[in-house]
Design a protein around this motif. Structure first.
Motif, short mmCIF file in Angstrom:
data_model
loop_
_atom_site.label_atom_id
_atom_site.label_comp_id
_atom_site.label_asym_id
_atom_site.label_seq_id
_atom_site.Cartn_x
_atom_site.Cartn_y
_atom_site.Cartn_z
N GLY A 191 9.54 25.23 49.33
CA GLY A 191 10.56 26.23 49.06
C GLY A 191 11.84 25.60 48.56
O GLY A 191 11.83 24.50 47.99
N TYR A 192 12.94 26.31 48.76
CA TYR A 192 14.23 25.90 48.22
C TYR A 192 15.20 25.58 49.34
O TYR A 192 14.97 25.90 50.51
N VAL A 193 16.31 24.96 48.98
CA VAL A 193 17.25 24.45 49.98
C VAL A 193 17.90 25.56 50.80
O VAL A 193 18.24 25.36 51.97
N HIS A 194 18.05 26.74 50.23
CA HIS A 194 18.85 27.79 50.88
C HIS A 194 18.27 28.22 52.23
O HIS A 194 19.01 28.47 53.19
N ALA A 195 16.95 28.30 52.30
CA ALA A 195 16.32 28.74 53.56
C ALA A 195 16.62 27.76 54.69
O ALA A 195 16.69 28.16 55.86
N ILE A 196 16.82 26.49 54.36
CA ILE A 196 16.99 25.47 55.41
C ILE A 196 18.37 25.58 56.05
O ILE A 196 18.49 25.64 57.28
N TYR A 197 19.44 25.62 55.22
CA TYR A 197 20.75 25.69 55.86
C TYR A 197 20.97 27.05 56.52
O TYR A 197 21.65 27.15 57.55
N GLU A 198 20.36 28.11 55.99
CA GLU A 198 20.48 29.42 56.64
C GLU A 198 19.79 29.41 58.01
O GLU A 198 20.29 30.01 58.97
N GLU A 199 18.68 28.71 58.11
CA GLU A 199 17.98 28.59 59.38
C GLU A 199 18.80 27.76 60.37
O GLU A 199 18.87 28.08 61.56
N LEU A 200 19.44 26.69 59.89
CA LEU A 200 20.26 25.85 60.76
C LEU A 200 21.46 26.62 61.31
O LEU A 200 21.84 26.47 62.47
N ILE A 201 22.02 27.46 60.47
CA ILE A 201 23.21 28.22 60.88
C ILE A 201 22.82 29.40 61.77
O ILE A 201 23.48 29.70 62.76
N LYS A 202 21.73 30.08 61.41
CA LYS A 202 21.18 31.20 62.19
C LYS A 202 22.23 32.25 62.54
O LYS A 202 22.27 32.76 63.65
#
Length: 242
Positions: A191-202
């Motif tokens: 996938g792309y980077v956006h899903a990762i930081y959004e998951e970290l921030i939650k």
């Protein structure tokens, strides 16, 4: 103060990926080439009569180490006059005219918030320099997340080194993601980077410094998503490619 134009000598060239090379450049007139991790240099390449159309800027991919040598990592762009010159005309021993260091895409003086390094492709260069610097000088810090997007695992520049730094830097996490890696490879994130930081921030909006480096489309989308999540321009730092 703007740095003067200097001459750098290419001491080594290494293939980093299919269309990406590492260029090691020495500055003979200086004993030490001083710069801050995250800064860039501008090359003046003989590709056009107008000087400003000959200039190409690249982030320094190495950290200051007390020598007069620095590293650039450059991807060959289809139809790109600058990168075609660098890939087809420049060899070990070639002289390059450059100016630098320049730029303010640098670490905060106090690493008192989590760091989110979000990048694509050769946009990893300044973050490699920052991470090397943090490790070398044992700089106190909060959590550090390197969120690195590329198409295939073979495109993941400095992969072994950036992974190894997890053993050297407490609270550092290497989080690559691949947009076109075959489904058979179940060991990697897709996938792309956006899903990762959004998951970290939650949705919690923890305090953080967000550093974005790479292609314009990724940066535009990340900036928009981070604004939506409640972060302001003071939290977000950009270095744009292309």
């Amino acid at each position: 103060m703007l740095e003067p134009w200097r001459t750098g000598i290419v001491t080594k060239i290494e293939q980093a990926a299919a269309s990406t090379r590492r260029f090691f450049i020495q500055v003979p007139e200086l004993d030490v080439f001083h710069f801050k991790p995250g800064q860039f240099v501008t090359l003046d390449l003989p590709i056009h009569e107008q000087r400003n159309k000959r200039w190409r800027s690249y982030s320094i991919a190495s950290s200051p180490d007390g020598t007069n040598t620095f590293e650039l990592v450059i991807v060959l762009l289809e139809g790109g006059a600058g990168t075609n010159y660098l890939f087809n005309q420049v060899t070990t021993g070639s002289a390059l005219s450059f100016r630098g260091p320049q730029g303010v895409f640098c670490l905060p003086q106090q690493l008192d918030k989590d760091l989110y390094f979000i990048c694509t492709g050769t946009g990893v260069a300044p973050f490699r320099a920052m991470l090397q610097h943090i490790a070398r000088h044992k700089i106190p810090h909060q959590n550090i997340y390197l969120i690195f997007g590329c198409r295939l695992t073979c495109d993941a520049l400095y992969r072994d080194e950036l992974k190894q730094l997890e053993q050297e830097i407490d609270g550092y996490y290497y989080l690559p993601t691949f947009s076109r890696e075959p489904e058979e490879n179940r060991e990697v994130r897709r996938g792309y980077v956006h899903a990762i930081y959004e998951e970290l921030i939650k949705g919690m909006q923890p305090p953080g410094y967000f550093f974005l480096c790479g292609w314009k489309d990724m940066i535009d989308e990340a900036r928009e998503r981070l604004h939506t999540l409640g972060y302001t321009k003071h939290d977000i730092h950009l270095e744009l490619y292309g």
